[in-house]
Design a protein around this motif. Structure first.
Motif, short mmCIF file in Angstrom:
data_model
loop_
_atom_site.label_atom_id
_atom_site.label_comp_id
_atom_site.label_asym_id
_atom_site.label_seq_id
_atom_site.Cartn_x
_atom_site.Cartn_y
_atom_site.Cartn_z
N HIS A 100 0.83 -1.20 0.00
CA HIS A 100 0.00 0.00 0.00
C HIS A 100 0.87 1.26 0.00
N GLU A 101 1.91 1.28 0.81
CA GLU A 101 2.82 2.42 0.85
C GLU A 101 3.53 2.61 -0.49
N ALA A 102 3.95 1.51 -1.10
CA ALA A 102 4.60 1.58 -2.41
C ALA A 102 3.63 2.11 -3.46
N GLU A 103 2.38 1.68 -3.36
CA GLU A 103 1.36 2.15 -4.29
C GLU A 103 1.13 3.65 -4.13
N LEU A 104 1.07 4.12 -2.90
CA LEU A 104 0.91 5.56 -2.66
C LEU A 104 2.11 6.35 -3.19
N ALA A 105 3.30 5.81 -2.96
CA ALA A 105 4.51 6.48 -3.46
C ALA A 105 4.50 6.55 -4.98
N GLN A 106 4.08 5.47 -5.63
CA GLN A 106 4.01 5.47 -7.08
C GLN A 106 2.95 6.45 -7.59
N LYS A 107 1.82 6.54 -6.90
CA LYS A 107 0.78 7.50 -7.29
C LYS A 107 1.32 8.92 -7.20
#
Length: 136
Positions: free
Chosen positions: A40-47
């Motif tokens: 989830h954190e990686a997804e937020l960072a990518q967004k």
């Protein structure tokens, strides 16, 4: 009696096996939750990175459009200047040809002037000659 003892032993073994399985399942669920958080954190960072790149691309696009407009204006100005220079060159050439005795038709064919321009230049040249003859 011995069968009772074996039964109790199996019951204790089942209990420990069940306890070990419960501990293993608990640890696995904690690892899974930790993994889900990191995903989830990686997804937020990518967004966030995509948003930054998108806004940068939009800014660059706007700058390119502005530069393109300025370039088009510069090309138009250059074309105007070239056409003005070209016409003054043809007018100068027409004056030289008139000095050599060319006709209006010669000016139209050799200088690329329209007939009205050629006639006007011819009249101006004649008037200029008259004025210079009268002043002498």
């Amino acid at each position: 009696m011995e069968s009772q003892w074996i039964f109790n032993l199996l019951l204790v073994l089942q209990f420990f096996l069940l306890l070990a399985l419960a501990v293993w399942a608990y640890r696995l669920s904690r690892k899974l939750k930790k993994f889900e958080r990191s995903v989830h954190e990686a997804e937020l960072a990518q967004k966030k990175q995509v948003q930054v790149l998108a806004s940068g691309s939009i800014g660059m696009g706007r700058r390119l459009v502005a530069i393109e407009k300025r370039l088009n204006m510069a090309v138009e100005r250059q074309s105007e200047l070239i056409s003005k220079e070209g016409s003054s060159v043809s007018y100068n050439r027409a004056m030289e040809l008139l000095d050599m005795g060319a006709s209006v038709d010669d000016l139209v064919s050799k200088c690329g002037l329209i007939r009205a321009e050629a006639e006007l230049i011819s009249l101006l040249k004649k008037e200029s000659r008259r004025n210079s003859n009268q002043s002498h």
